[in-house]
Design a protein around this motif. Structure first.
Motif, mmCIF file in Angstrom:
data_model
loop_
_atom_site.group_PDB
_atom_site.id
_atom_site.type_symbol
_atom_site.label_atom_id
_atom_site.label_comp_id
_atom_site.label_asym_id
_atom_site.label_seq_id
_atom_site.Cartn_x
_atom_site.Cartn_y
_atom_site.Cartn_z
ATOM 1 N N PHE A 47 0.817 -1.221 0.000
ATOM 2 C CA PHE A 47 0.000 0.000 0.000
ATOM 3 C C PHE A 47 0.848 1.267 0.000
ATOM 4 C CE2 PHE A 47 -2.546 -3.413 1.787
ATOM 5 C CZ PHE A 47 -3.611 -3.378 0.913
ATOM 6 N N ALA A 48 2.054 1.181 0.556
ATOM 7 C CA ALA A 48 3.044 2.254 0.482
ATOM 8 C C ALA A 48 2.467 3.626 0.832
ATOM 9 C CB ALA A 48 3.676 2.282 -0.908
ATOM 10 N N GLY A 49 1.767 3.683 1.946
ATOM 11 C CA GLY A 49 1.260 4.967 2.423
ATOM 12 C C GLY A 49 -0.124 5.337 1.935
ATOM 13 N N ASN A 50 -0.685 4.553 1.047
ATOM 14 C CA ASN A 50 -2.016 4.838 0.513
ATOM 15 C C ASN A 50 -3.081 4.295 1.478
ATOM 16 O OD1 ASN A 50 -4.333 5.224 -0.933
ATOM 17 N ND2 ASN A 50 -3.491 4.473 -2.863
ATOM 18 N N ARG A 51 -3.473 5.141 2.385
ATOM 19 C CA ARG A 51 -4.402 4.707 3.427
ATOM 20 C C ARG A 51 -5.762 4.308 2.865
ATOM 21 N NH1 ARG A 51 -5.427 7.361 9.301
ATOM 22 N NH2 ARG A 51 -7.065 5.966 9.937
ATOM 23 N N SER A 52 -6.257 5.073 1.937
ATOM 24 C CA SER A 52 -7.601 4.791 1.407
ATOM 25 C C SER A 52 -7.626 3.442 0.676
ATOM 26 C CB SER A 52 -8.069 5.904 0.483
ATOM 27 O OG SER A 52 -7.126 6.125 -0.525
ATOM 28 N N ALA A 53 -6.527 3.122 -0.018
ATOM 29 C CA ALA A 53 -6.465 1.819 -0.709
ATOM 30 C C ALA A 53 -6.452 0.683 0.301
ATOM 31 C CB ALA A 53 -5.212 1.753 -1.587
ATOM 32 N N TRP A 54 -5.711 0.888 1.392
ATOM 33 C CA TRP A 54 -5.656 -0.147 2.440
ATOM 34 C C TRP A 54 -7.031 -0.319 3.080
ATOM 35 C CZ3 TRP A 54 -6.426 0.350 7.798
ATOM 36 C CH2 TRP A 54 -6.138 -0.806 8.538
ATOM 37 N N MET B 1 -12.180 3.689 10.391
ATOM 38 C CA MET B 1 -11.783 2.368 10.877
ATOM 39 C C MET B 1 -11.060 2.535 12.204
ATOM 40 S SD MET B 1 -10.181 -0.468 8.396
ATOM 41 C CE MET B 1 -11.239 -0.030 7.026
ATOM 42 N N ALA B 2 -11.830 2.579 13.254
ATOM 43 C CA ALA B 2 -11.206 2.946 14.529
ATOM 44 C C ALA B 2 -11.143 1.809 15.527
ATOM 45 C CB ALA B 2 -11.970 4.102 15.146
ATOM 46 N N ARG B 3 -12.039 0.864 15.427
ATOM 47 C CA ARG B 3 -12.082 -0.156 16.460
ATOM 48 C C ARG B 3 -12.178 -1.553 15.861
ATOM 49 N NH1 ARG B 3 -16.340 1.854 20.911
ATOM 50 N NH2 ARG B 3 -17.100 3.185 19.270
ATOM 51 N N MET B 4 -11.046 -2.182 15.733
ATOM 52 C CA MET B 4 -11.023 -3.560 15.226
ATOM 53 C C MET B 4 -11.378 -4.515 16.369
ATOM 54 S SD MET B 4 -10.186 -3.775 12.025
ATOM 55 C CE MET B 4 -9.195 -3.145 10.693
ATOM 56 N N LYS B 5 -12.287 -5.418 16.087
ATOM 57 C CA LYS B 5 -12.745 -6.361 17.113
ATOM 58 C C LYS B 5 -12.929 -7.755 16.529
ATOM 59 C CE LYS B 5 -13.335 -3.281 20.411
ATOM 60 N NZ LYS B 5 -12.449 -3.250 21.559
ATOM 61 N N PHE B 6 -13.010 -8.720 17.446
ATOM 62 C CA PHE B 6 -13.429 -10.084 17.096
ATOM 63 C C PHE B 6 -14.834 -10.294 17.644
ATOM 64 C CE2 PHE B 6 -8.778 -11.137 17.387
ATOM 65 C CZ PHE B 6 -8.619 -11.651 16.117
ATOM 66 N N VAL B 7 -15.628 -11.062 16.930
ATOM 67 C CA VAL B 7 -16.912 -11.513 17.472
ATOM 68 C C VAL B 7 -17.041 -12.991 17.141
ATOM 69 C CG1 VAL B 7 -19.421 -11.407 17.226
ATOM 70 C CG2 VAL B 7 -18.143 -9.313 17.340
ATOM 71 N N CYS B 8 -17.432 -13.785 18.151
ATOM 72 C CA CYS B 8 -17.676 -15.209 17.898
ATOM 73 C C CYS B 8 -19.152 -15.491 18.109
ATOM 74 C CB CYS B 8 -16.828 -16.085 18.812
ATOM 75 S SG CYS B 8 -16.987 -17.829 18.387
ATOM 76 N N ASP B 9 -19.762 -16.034 17.094
ATOM 77 C CA ASP B 9 -21.187 -16.356 17.114
ATOM 78 C C ASP B 9 -21.352 -17.767 17.687
ATOM 79 O OD1 ASP B 9 -23.827 -16.799 16.600
ATOM 80 O OD2 ASP B 9 -23.775 -16.052 14.531
ATOM 81 N N ALA B 10 -21.823 -17.835 18.924
ATOM 82 C CA ALA B 10 -21.946 -19.136 19.596
ATOM 83 C C ALA B 10 -22.954 -20.051 18.909
ATOM 84 C CB ALA B 10 -22.353 -18.930 21.052
ATOM 85 N N GLU B 11 -23.869 -19.484 18.121
ATOM 86 C CA GLU B 11 -24.854 -20.300 17.407
ATOM 87 C C GLU B 11 -24.207 -21.030 16.226
ATOM 88 O OE1 GLU B 11 -28.105 -20.763 18.182
ATOM 89 O OE2 GLU B 11 -27.693 -19.637 20.012
ATOM 90 N N ARG B 12 -23.039 -20.540 15.790
ATOM 91 C CA ARG B 12 -22.405 -21.117 14.609
ATOM 92 C C ARG B 12 -21.160 -21.936 14.916
ATOM 93 N NH1 ARG B 12 -22.493 -17.672 9.211
ATOM 94 N NH2 ARG B 12 -24.638 -16.964 9.193
ATOM 95 N N CYS B 13 -20.484 -21.629 16.026
ATOM 96 C CA CYS B 13 -19.217 -22.309 16.310
ATOM 97 C C CYS B 13 -19.450 -23.796 16.519
ATOM 98 C CB CYS B 13 -18.559 -21.694 17.548
ATOM 99 S SG CYS B 13 -16.956 -22.422 17.922
ATOM 100 N N ILE B 14 -18.671 -24.619 15.802
ATOM 101 C CA ILE B 14 -18.844 -26.072 15.884
ATOM 102 C C ILE B 14 -17.660 -26.734 16.582
ATOM 103 C CG2 ILE B 14 -20.400 -26.247 13.898
ATOM 104 C CD1 ILE B 14 -17.912 -27.010 12.204
ATOM 105 N N ASN B 15 -16.832 -25.946 17.262
ATOM 106 C CA ASN B 15 -15.719 -26.474 18.053
ATOM 107 C C ASN B 15 -14.733 -27.269 17.193
ATOM 108 O OD1 ASN B 15 -14.126 -27.046 20.235
ATOM 109 N ND2 ASN B 15 -15.529 -28.485 21.200
ATOM 110 N N CYS B 16 -14.496 -26.804 15.975
ATOM 111 C CA CYS B 16 -13.589 -27.550 15.085
ATOM 112 C C CYS B 16 -12.131 -27.215 15.354
ATOM 113 C CB CYS B 16 -13.933 -27.273 13.623
ATOM 114 S SG CYS B 16 -13.502 -25.616 13.043
ATOM 115 N N ASN B 17 -11.884 -26.122 16.057
ATOM 116 C CA ASN B 17 -10.529 -25.668 16.383
ATOM 117 C C ASN B 17 -9.721 -25.266 15.154
ATOM 118 O OD1 ASN B 17 -9.520 -25.843 19.406
ATOM 119 N ND2 ASN B 17 -11.066 -27.410 19.133
ATOM 120 N N GLY B 18 -10.409 -24.974 14.068
ATOM 121 C CA GLY B 18 -9.722 -24.506 12.860
ATOM 122 C C GLY B 18 -9.023 -23.171 13.102
#
Lengths: 72, 211
Positions: A47-54, B1-18
């Protein structure tokens, strides 16, 4: 007169209580941690600094997790 | 894009450990460290549920609060990462974390992992040059710098585990619950998913079948 005081007190207390419902600021404050600097993910190739592309690339993958959108 | 998170859906997880296997393989995580694991509740009983657990990249992370060397930091994407060069391996973060995310290597791998705490990085590496050999050895692969999401989520066969921006994940989970036809009555629905258009209409695409 007494009722006004009670109402004012009630409003004040309600406002004070509701302050707990506000969201804590989550702004990025560099300099607090002792960790070495970590360049943002879009800083280096491909991406080399291109935030929007990332952001577009990651967003496509994020939305692709919704199979209802992907399949239909 | 400020808050990256994980969510696990317990209704779907099949315990495959993939997800666990994908994480171990992608980052060449040594023996004795589990960056991700699958927890099953009421195992063996009808209606058991499984969820995949790793670092939740908390908005107010206790590991950051207790670290005596302040080696933890938060990235612009909201990820909680740490600098292994500043980490002294005291293990306070392990005790503070409600998910047991930071791990201390034990056994023969302790020296290979340099006696430092190790945790999920959301496949975002750590301090230093993105995608470098040094970053790979210390923290694992930096998939985020390649425009990819964490491998655990991308490998999940049932898409129980999803990763990304909190708002996008909320949209996906909301749609799932509405299509399933149940779950919207849960406490905290409006807090977690807001008053989206679907929620306002009370839309239920597939009503639950009655026995």
């Amino acid at each position: 007169m007494c009722n006004r005081k009670i109402v004012a007190l009630f409003c004040g207390l309600t406002g004070l209580l509701l302050t707990a419902c506000t969201e804590k600021p989550q702004t990025y404050t560099p300099g607090v941690s002792t960790a070495a600097s970590d360049p943002p993910p879009y800083a280096t190739p491909p991406f080399a600094g291109n935030r929007s592309a990332w952001e577009a690339a990651v967003s496509t993958r994020m939305k692709g997790q919704n199979e209802y959108v992907r399949v239909q | 894009m400020a808050r990256m998170k994980f969510v696990c859906d317990a209704e779907r997880c099949i315990n495959c450990n993939g997800c666990v296997t994908a994480c171990k393989n992608e980052h060449e995580v040594p023996w004795g460290i589990q960056r991700r694991r699958v927890v099953t509740l009421n195992e063996g009983q009808p209606g058991e549920k499984s969820i995949s657990v790793a670092c939740m990249h908390c908005s107010d992370a206790p590991c950051m609060a207790v670290c005596p060397t302040n080696c933890f930091y938060r990235t612009e994407e909201g990820l909680v990462l740490h600098d292994k060069d500043k980490c002294i391996g005291c293990g306070y973060c392990f005790y503070a974390c409600p998910f047991g995310a930071p791990q201390f290597p034990n056994g023969a791998s302790a020296f290979a992992a340099r006696g430092k705490m190790d945790k999920c990085t959301f496949c975002a590496g750590g301090p230093g040059e993105n995608g470098s050999e040094e970053e790979l050895k210390k923290y694992g692969r930096n998939r985020l710098a390649e425009g990819k999401l964490p491998l655990c989520a991308e490998m999940c066969s049932t898409k129980a585990l999803i990763a990304g921006d909190a708002e996008v994940l909320s949209d996906i989970m909301r749609e799932r619950v509405l299509r399933r036809g149940y779950g919207a009555e849960l406490w905290g629905w409006r807090v977690a998913y807001g008053d989206g258009k679907q929620a306002q209409r009370g839309q239920r695409v597939h009503a639950p079948e009655k026995p």
